[in-house]
Design a protein around this motif. Structure first.
Motif, mmCIF file in Angstrom:
data_model
loop_
_atom_site.group_PDB
_atom_site.id
_atom_site.type_symbol
_atom_site.label_atom_id
_atom_site.label_comp_id
_atom_site.label_asym_id
_atom_site.label_seq_id
_atom_site.Cartn_x
_atom_site.Cartn_y
_atom_site.Cartn_z
ATOM 1 N N ILE A 184 1.068 -1.194 -0.111
ATOM 2 C CA ILE A 184 -0.076 -0.087 0.133
ATOM 3 C C ILE A 184 1.023 1.143 0.019
ATOM 4 N N THR A 185 0.647 2.349 -1.086
ATOM 5 C CA THR A 185 1.267 3.439 -0.961
ATOM 6 C C THR A 185 0.320 4.618 -0.610
ATOM 7 N N VAL A 186 0.530 5.529 0.402
ATOM 8 C CA VAL A 186 -0.048 6.451 0.686
ATOM 9 C C VAL A 186 0.408 7.821 0.333
ATOM 10 N N VAL A 187 -0.173 8.965 -0.338
ATOM 11 C CA VAL A 187 0.587 10.164 -0.435
ATOM 12 C C VAL A 187 -0.515 11.151 -0.192
ATOM 13 N N THR A 188 -0.292 12.306 0.539
ATOM 14 C CA THR A 188 -1.355 13.153 1.210
ATOM 15 C C THR A 188 -0.856 14.580 0.793
ATOM 16 N N SER A 189 -1.840 15.339 0.662
ATOM 17 C CA SER A 189 -1.824 16.825 0.483
ATOM 18 C C SER A 189 -2.889 17.648 1.229
ATOM 19 N N LEU A 190 -2.590 18.909 1.137
ATOM 20 C CA LEU A 190 -3.929 19.693 1.664
ATOM 21 C C LEU A 190 -4.203 20.702 0.888
ATOM 22 N N ASP A 191 -5.407 20.877 0.726
ATOM 23 C CA ASP A 191 -6.193 22.129 0.097
ATOM 24 C C ASP A 191 -6.987 22.785 1.049
ATOM 25 N N GLY A 192 -6.593 23.646 1.610
ATOM 26 C CA GLY A 192 -7.402 24.352 2.793
ATOM 27 C C GLY A 192 -7.609 23.554 3.759
ATOM 28 N N THR A 193 -8.941 23.344 4.244
ATOM 29 C CA THR A 193 -9.419 22.497 5.171
ATOM 30 C C THR A 193 -9.613 21.135 4.873
ATOM 31 N N THR A 194 -9.338 20.777 3.654
ATOM 32 C CA THR A 194 -9.471 19.272 3.034
ATOM 33 C C THR A 194 -8.212 18.804 2.858
ATOM 34 N N GLY A 195 -8.320 17.357 3.178
ATOM 35 C CA GLY A 195 -6.864 16.687 2.936
ATOM 36 C C GLY A 195 -7.385 15.723 1.668
ATOM 37 N N THR A 196 -6.442 15.518 1.009
ATOM 38 C CA THR A 196 -6.346 14.693 -0.301
ATOM 39 C C THR A 196 -5.447 13.397 0.185
ATOM 40 N N VAL A 197 -5.870 12.237 -0.213
ATOM 41 C CA VAL A 197 -5.025 11.164 -0.072
ATOM 42 C C VAL A 197 -5.065 10.168 -1.223
ATOM 43 N N ASP A 198 -3.889 10.195 -1.995
ATOM 44 C CA ASP A 198 -3.779 9.472 -3.152
ATOM 45 C C ASP A 198 -3.270 8.229 -2.566
ATOM 46 N N TYR A 199 -3.653 7.034 -3.244
ATOM 47 C CA TYR A 199 -3.297 5.853 -2.623
ATOM 48 C C TYR A 199 -3.308 4.701 -3.732
ATOM 49 N N THR A 200 -2.308 3.794 -3.588
ATOM 50 C CA THR A 200 -2.154 2.812 -4.853
ATOM 51 C C THR A 200 -2.108 1.370 -3.739
ATOM 52 N N VAL A 201 -2.626 0.321 -4.042
ATOM 53 C CA VAL A 201 -2.880 -1.018 -3.641
ATOM 54 C C VAL A 201 -2.484 -1.977 -4.548
ATOM 55 N N GLU A 202 -1.271 -2.846 -4.132
ATOM 56 C CA GLU A 202 -0.934 -4.303 -4.854
ATOM 57 C C GLU A 202 -1.356 -5.193 -4.280
ATOM 58 N N THR A 203 -1.818 -6.183 -5.339
ATOM 59 C CA THR A 203 -2.360 -7.599 -4.707
ATOM 60 C C THR A 203 -1.555 -8.582 -5.378
ATOM 61 N N SER A 204 -1.706 -9.610 -4.733
ATOM 62 C CA SER A 204 -0.866 -10.707 -5.257
ATOM 63 C C SER A 204 -1.612 -11.450 -6.566
ATOM 64 N N ALA A 205 -2.921 -11.095 -6.786
ATOM 65 C CA ALA A 205 -3.585 -11.376 -8.047
ATOM 66 C C ALA A 205 -4.482 -10.357 -8.262
ATOM 67 N N PRO A 206 -5.159 -10.404 -9.516
ATOM 68 C CA PRO A 206 -6.131 -9.347 -9.616
ATOM 69 C C PRO A 206 -7.459 -9.620 -8.755
ATOM 70 N N ALA A 207 -8.064 -8.481 -8.279
ATOM 71 C CA ALA A 207 -8.771 -8.538 -7.348
ATOM 72 C C ALA A 207 -9.624 -7.460 -7.008
ATOM 73 N N THR A 208 -10.662 -7.557 -6.587
ATOM 74 C CA THR A 208 -11.636 -6.278 -6.210
ATOM 75 C C THR A 208 -11.301 -5.570 -4.877
ATOM 76 N N VAL A 209 -11.014 -4.258 -4.984
ATOM 77 C CA VAL A 209 -10.190 -3.550 -4.071
ATOM 78 C C VAL A 209 -11.180 -2.680 -3.224
ATOM 79 N N ARG A 210 -11.441 -2.552 -2.151
ATOM 80 C CA ARG A 210 -12.326 -1.390 -1.399
ATOM 81 C C ARG A 210 -11.466 -0.886 -0.388
ATOM 82 N N VAL A 211 -11.640 0.383 -0.413
ATOM 83 C CA VAL A 211 -10.887 1.270 0.706
ATOM 84 C C VAL A 211 -11.786 2.298 1.692
ATOM 85 N N ARG A 212 -11.425 2.369 2.747
ATOM 86 C CA ARG A 212 -12.198 3.510 3.694
ATOM 87 C C ARG A 212 -11.102 4.018 4.646
ATOM 88 N N VAL A 213 -11.212 5.300 5.000
ATOM 89 C CA VAL A 213 -10.698 6.056 5.806
ATOM 90 C C VAL A 213 -11.244 6.147 7.230
#
Length: 597
Positions: A184-213
């Motif tokens: 998992i790779t997480v890269v963050t930034s700030l836009d005023g009071t909003t945070g942005t979270v760019d994420y990348t998930v690598e899996t051992s095989a093709p799969a359906t991925v769901r993410v929550r913060v």
């Protein structure tokens, strides 16, 4: 590579404790082929050097062997079984029963092996780990091996801390589902009071991925699907120095509605930027106060210890430090996790210390060999160095506490060949992580007139010892030299300057009414002279005293039971300097001090 964590789909078994132990040559030609024939036991995690009274073990050059029996939990049927070593200093070989399953070069980053086919749930296997401590001109850190007249192999190295070896960090057995999250790779930034979270998930095989913060209360504040994307957190609470706030990125692999694998990655939302002569965290100027440290304690050597971890951070808080550098190697992951949770800023360094044969020549009083050449530090050295950078960034990329990568400590950056050696490494680091500044700590031989590589980096990090190694005992001259050099670097490069090392040895209880080196009073006066110069130099954005605590070194007549530049003793008692730093740092509040303060 994800750190082992227990989750609803994963289980973890810690293998720390007492292991059978033998040095090379004392347990037969194939120590992994059966039970080790040895009466010795060694603690894991710990360096082995100081555990025993036998000098032949402490001074051993070559391989040592650890062994224990491991039982796989019977509930792991159908799961992948993975063996992980947090580190093996400096080289590791891992055997399951008689079979080699993993090899690794580099003493401070993790490696692992999928051993599913070799073990069975509920069954037991013999785990043997070989650890080699040899350093050569193509290892990071480098060294040389010589043979004495009586045939003893001796390790020589260029770093000024003891070459502790062994399994200094934890060993783990863990399970993952057949289809699982690899990274998992997480890269963050700030836009005023909003945070942005760019994420990348690598899996051992093709799969359906769901993410929550999830926020610190466990409330879901953002969600998405897919192996990569961008999440937005409204009214975000940033991670800040001294005010840590962590979110959890919960990643699930799902099959219809069933969760196949799940992993939780903590992260903080913050930004890092170099702008002109300022170092900015979340858009605000930041002034570093703190130390170069070492993983070094009595008996354990470099062995990780949670009690020392807690106490060291308490002492840093007490003294007013807001940051430290992982000199001169990546520290245990537990250290960075703790820094994440407690808002301590970290400069994360590779184990590239000693790439400087000018130091060798200076100590010997004779002309030195060229540092960068086919016979000294060469393309193979740089290949090992590049791998160290890859493994450091891969391991530590998601830590909000880490604000800068330090690629080397005191390389011979003023010598011919330095630019050809370092330019590809800087490019690699920027490609692997374009979000963090890149630095190296410059040795005193490399001045703003002679250095060949500083323009490649973002922050000028200087190790300077005016008043100790230069102008010893003459602090008036030392202060003038230091201020002049700081202004020279600022004028030439127009970049922020961090004084990444400055310090003077002090023996606890040694006193004098005069400026006498090695006394506690001289250490105080030395620090005060440095601070006056820092405060008058506008480009200085921080000060890291060398060192947090006294630490062990190799034998040498210029050391008295190790390096005594710590402001705390090796067993963490404060010297007078610690109280003086506390008075200075506790009033700064991450601000740049003014000369009039």
């Amino acid at each position: 590579m994800l750190r082992p964590r227990p989750t609803p789909t994963r289980e973890v078994v810690n293998l720390d404790g007492l292991w059978r132990f033998a040095i090379e040559g004392s347990a037969g030609p194939c120590p992994w082929a059966g039970p080790l024939d040895t009466p010795l036991e060694a603690a894991v995690p710990a360096s082995y050097n100081d555990l025993f009274t036998d000098a032949a073990i402490r001074d051993h050059v070559g391989w040592v062997w650890y062994q224990r029996l491991v039982r796989v939990p019977r509930g792991w049927a159908g799961e992948r079984v993975v063996l992980r070593l947090d580190a093996a200093t400096h080289q590791g070989r891992v055997y399951v029963d008689d079979e080699l399953v993993a090899e690794h070069q580099g003493g401070y980053t993790p490696f692992e092996a999928d051993i599913t086919r070799l073990v069975r749930p509920g069954g037991e296997f013999r785990l043997t780990i070989g650890v080699g401590n040899e350093l050569t001109n193509t290892t990071i850190p480098p060294g040389t091996i010589t043979v004495s007249q009586d045939g003893r192999r001796q390790q020589k190295y260029l770093h000024d801390f003891y070459n502790y070896a062994g399994l200094a960090r934890s060993v783990w057995l863990y399970s993952v589902p057949a289809v699982h999250i690899d990274d998992i790779t997480v890269v963050t930034s700030l836009d005023g009071t909003t945070g942005t979270v760019d994420y990348t998930v690598e899996t051992s095989a093709p799969a359906t991925v769901r993410v929550r913060v999830l926020d610190a209360t466990g409330t879901e504040v953002a969600a998405s699907s897919g192996a990569n994307g961008t999440l937005r957190i409204d009214h975000v609470t940033p991670w800040q120095p001294g005010a840590a706030y962590l979110y959890d990125l919960v990643v699930d692999i799902v099959d219809r509605e069933a969760v196949v694998d799940t992993y939780t990655q903590p992260f903080g939302v913050r930004t890092v930027e170099v702008r002109g002569q300022e170092f900015l965290i979340n858009g605000e100027p930041f002034y570093f106060t703190g130390f170069g440290k070492h993983e070094d304690t009595p008996v354990r050597g470099k062995g990780h210890d949670d009690a020392y971890l807690v106490h060291d951070f308490q002492l840093m808080k007490w003294v007013g430090a807001n940051s430290f550098r992982t000199s001169h190697y990546p520290y245990a992951e537990e250290v960075l996790d703790f820094a994440d949770r407690h808002g301590i800023v970290v400069i994360d360094e590779t184990a590239a210390v000693g790439l400087n044969l000018a130091v060798e020549g200076g100590l010997a009083g004779r002309p030195h060999r060229p540092t960068f050449s086919g016979e000294t530090f060469n393309d193979d050295t740089r290949t090992a160095h590049a791998e160290a950078i890859r493994e450091l960034i891969a391991r530590d990329k998601n830590h909000p506490s880490v604000v800068m990568w330090c690629l080397a400590n005191e390389p011979s950056s003023h010598e011919e060949g330095a630019r050809e050696y370092f330019e590809p490494l800087v490019g690699l680091a920027r490609k692997l992580d374009p979000t963090r500044p890149v630095s190296y700590a410059a040795v005193m031989f490399a001045t703003h007139h002679s250095d060949r590589i500083m323009d490649l980096f973002d922050v000028v990090c200087l190790n300077r010892y005016y008043g100790w190694y230069v102008a010893t005992g003459d602090l008036i001259t030392a202060e003038a030299f230091l201020e002049g050099e700081l202004r020279g670097w600022a004028e030439k490069f127009d970049k922020p300057i961090l004084v990444s090392e400055y310090g003077a040895d002090a023996l606890p209880g040694l006193h004098s009414v005069w400026d006498t080196p090695w006394t506690e009073e001289y250490q105080l006066a030395y620090l005060a002279a440095n601070h006056r110069a820092f405060d008058r130099a506008e480009a200085v954005v921080g000060e890291h005293v060398w060192n947090f605590a006294d630490f062990q070194t190799s034998n040498g007549i210029h050391r008295v039971d190790g390096n005594r530049k710590g402001v705390f003793t090796r067993d963490r008692r404060p010297k007078s300097a610690a109280h003086a730093l506390r008075a200075r740092w506790t009033r700064l509040d991450n601000r740049k001090p003014r000369a009039a303060d």
